[in-house]
Design a protein around this motif. Structure first.
Motif, mmCIF file in Angstrom:
data_model
loop_
_atom_site.group_PDB
_atom_site.id
_atom_site.type_symbol
_atom_site.label_atom_id
_atom_site.label_comp_id
_atom_site.label_asym_id
_atom_site.label_seq_id
_atom_site.Cartn_x
_atom_site.Cartn_y
_atom_site.Cartn_z
ATOM 1 N N UNK A 26 0.825 -1.205 0.000
ATOM 2 C CA UNK A 26 0.000 0.000 0.000
ATOM 3 C C UNK A 26 0.862 1.259 0.000
ATOM 4 N N UNK A 27 0.441 2.264 -0.777
ATOM 5 C CA UNK A 27 1.268 3.462 -0.930
ATOM 6 C C UNK A 27 0.513 4.756 -0.641
ATOM 7 N N UNK A 28 -0.681 4.936 -1.218
ATOM 8 C CA UNK A 28 -1.394 6.201 -1.097
ATOM 9 C C UNK A 28 -2.833 5.974 -0.648
ATOM 10 N N UNK A 29 -3.374 6.981 0.047
ATOM 11 C CA UNK A 29 -4.664 6.833 0.711
ATOM 12 C C UNK A 29 -5.533 8.070 0.529
ATOM 13 N N UNK A 30 -6.848 7.858 0.735
ATOM 14 C CA UNK A 30 -7.832 8.922 0.882
ATOM 15 C C UNK A 30 -8.698 8.581 2.090
ATOM 16 N N UNK A 31 -9.185 9.597 2.784
ATOM 17 C CA UNK A 31 -10.109 9.333 3.882
ATOM 18 C C UNK A 31 -11.456 8.904 3.321
ATOM 19 N N UNK A 32 -12.276 8.287 4.161
ATOM 20 C CA UNK A 32 -13.615 7.877 3.720
ATOM 21 C C UNK A 32 -14.428 9.086 3.268
ATOM 22 N N UNK A 33 -14.260 10.208 3.975
ATOM 23 C CA UNK A 33 -14.977 11.425 3.587
ATOM 24 C C UNK A 33 -14.536 11.884 2.206
ATOM 25 N N UNK A 34 -13.223 11.867 1.946
ATOM 26 C CA UNK A 34 -12.717 12.295 0.649
ATOM 27 C C UNK A 34 -13.215 11.373 -0.466
ATOM 28 N N UNK A 35 -13.289 10.081 -0.185
ATOM 29 C CA UNK A 35 -13.806 9.135 -1.176
ATOM 30 C C UNK A 35 -15.246 9.480 -1.545
ATOM 31 N N UNK A 36 -16.080 9.751 -0.546
ATOM 32 C CA UNK A 36 -17.477 10.127 -0.803
ATOM 33 C C UNK A 36 -17.551 11.425 -1.601
ATOM 34 N N UNK A 37 -16.737 12.409 -1.216
ATOM 35 C CA UNK A 37 -16.749 13.714 -1.894
ATOM 36 C C UNK A 37 -16.296 13.577 -3.347
ATOM 37 N N UNK A 38 -15.315 12.730 -3.578
ATOM 38 C CA UNK A 38 -14.811 12.543 -4.936
ATOM 39 C C UNK A 38 -15.888 11.924 -5.821
ATOM 40 N N UNK A 39 -16.597 10.973 -5.270
ATOM 41 C CA UNK A 39 -17.689 10.371 -6.029
ATOM 42 C C UNK A 39 -18.771 11.382 -6.350
ATOM 43 N N UNK A 40 -19.094 12.246 -5.377
ATOM 44 C CA UNK A 40 -20.108 13.275 -5.605
ATOM 45 C C UNK A 40 -19.641 14.292 -6.644
ATOM 46 N N UNK A 41 -18.353 14.627 -6.616
ATOM 47 C CA UNK A 41 -17.833 15.627 -7.541
ATOM 48 C C UNK A 41 -17.913 15.169 -8.988
ATOM 49 N N UNK A 42 -17.669 13.876 -9.231
ATOM 50 C CA UNK A 42 -17.720 13.384 -10.602
ATOM 51 C C UNK A 42 -19.132 13.441 -11.177
ATOM 52 N N UNK A 43 -20.134 13.514 -10.303
ATOM 53 C CA UNK A 43 -21.505 13.673 -10.779
ATOM 54 C C UNK A 43 -21.905 15.117 -10.969
ATOM 55 N N UNK A 44 -21.096 16.034 -10.429
ATOM 56 C CA UNK A 44 -21.447 17.457 -10.468
ATOM 57 C C UNK A 44 -20.613 18.254 -11.457
ATOM 58 N N UNK A 45 -19.497 17.720 -11.901
ATOM 59 C CA UNK A 45 -18.582 18.489 -12.745
ATOM 60 C C UNK A 45 -17.826 17.558 -13.677
ATOM 61 N N UNK A 46 -17.197 18.136 -14.690
ATOM 62 C CA UNK A 46 -16.306 17.380 -15.571
ATOM 63 C C UNK A 46 -14.939 17.336 -14.899
ATOM 64 N N UNK A 47 -14.623 16.217 -14.269
ATOM 65 C CA UNK A 47 -13.368 16.075 -13.532
ATOM 66 C C UNK A 47 -12.278 15.593 -14.486
ATOM 67 N N UNK A 48 -11.144 16.275 -14.461
ATOM 68 C CA UNK A 48 -10.005 15.909 -15.302
ATOM 69 C C UNK A 48 -8.788 15.745 -14.398
ATOM 70 N N UNK A 49 -8.485 14.528 -13.958
ATOM 71 C CA UNK A 49 -7.286 14.331 -13.139
ATOM 72 C C UNK A 49 -6.050 14.824 -13.885
#
Length: 259
Positions: A26-49
């Motif tokens: 394992x190398x990199x992490x996100x908090x559970x809150x960040x995971x939820x927010x990221x999922x919500x953001x992809x439904x609200x905007x055009x996300x371009x990593x």
């Protein structure tokens, strides 16, 4: 958006989801809150990593919300369209680098001649486009970066530091240019309206131009830009540091995209 355990900050034992493994570990992490927010953001905007990572390094990450139509890697050197590198973009960029800057071979040879095993632990070429060193910060010479950058500038390159990495980058390779190209494509295809706002986040010197040219931008209260005290009229700086700053950035994106 993602953090190693050493970069968690004030909450090193915070439960988090691993989103990247390297050689089985394992190398990199996100908090559970960040995971939820990221999922919500992809439904609200055009996300371009958008990242300085190579294509291979980027594909190690399992960000919530994937897949995306577009992603930008190699500091803007590659645009991925449905996961496939856009060769027209890369070919045009390579041609521009050839006509405006010293070659990667010339830069690499000079860089190697200036480094020592006592403080440079690794040398890497990134997608045949730029190079970087991994250094031991305890023994890294204090004057190296400024002197190396001064040598590179007249030759169409620049140098910057991101943690233990010293990047040497052609001036033509810039995240903001790739972001502008992806935005143009999304507008031309009708996926974005022409008046859609561009929002950006980043924490390193290689992100500065992308942040400056966005309609609104945010950076965390840690990292290279924090050390440089970098700011811009369109910039918000988080209150939190470490992995909690990732949550705050995603909250800012969600709030800003709703305006």
């Amino acid at each position: 958006m993602i953090y190693s355990r050493n970069a968690f900050g004030a909450t090193p034992d915070l439960p988090a989801l691993c989103v990247e493994h390297y050689e089985g570990a394992p190398l990199s992490y996100m908090t559970d809150i960040a995971v939820d927010r990221m999922g919500a953001l992809t439904g609200a905007a055009a996300v371009v990593p958008t990242t300085t990572r190579t294509i291979k390094q980027f594909k190690r990450i399992g960000l919530p919300g994937a897949p995306w139509r577009y992603a930008i890697t190699t500091n803007g050197g590659n645009i991925l369209d449905n996961g496939v590198p856009d060769m027209r973009w890369r070919t045009a960029l390579d041609a521009e680098v050839r006509t405006t800057a010293a070659t990667l071979s010339q830069i690499s040879a000079e860089l190697r001649s200036r480094t020592a095993d006592s403080w440079a632990t690794r040398f890497r070429i990134a997608d045949h486009l730029f190079c970087y060193l991994v250094v031991d910060l305890a023994t890294f010479p204090a004057d190296f970066l400024a002197e190396w950058d001064a040598w590179c500038r007249p030759r169409g390159w620049s140098a910057s530091q991101q943690g233990r990495k010293i990047y040497t980058m052609p001036a033509a390779v810039c995240k903001s240019r790739a972001v502008a190209e992806v935005r143009r494509r999304l507008v031309d295809s009708g996926e974005l309206s022409p008046d859609s706002r561009l929002l950006a986040a980043g924490d390193g010197a290689l992100d500065a131009e992308m942040l400056r040219t966005a309609d609104a931008a945010i950076r965390p209260r840690h990292g290279e830009l924090e050390q440089l005290n970098w700011t811009s009229p369109n910039l918000t700086v988080t209150t939190a540091t470490g992995i909690r700053a990732g949550e705050e950035i995603l909250d800012w994106f969600l709030s800003s995209s709703a305006r």
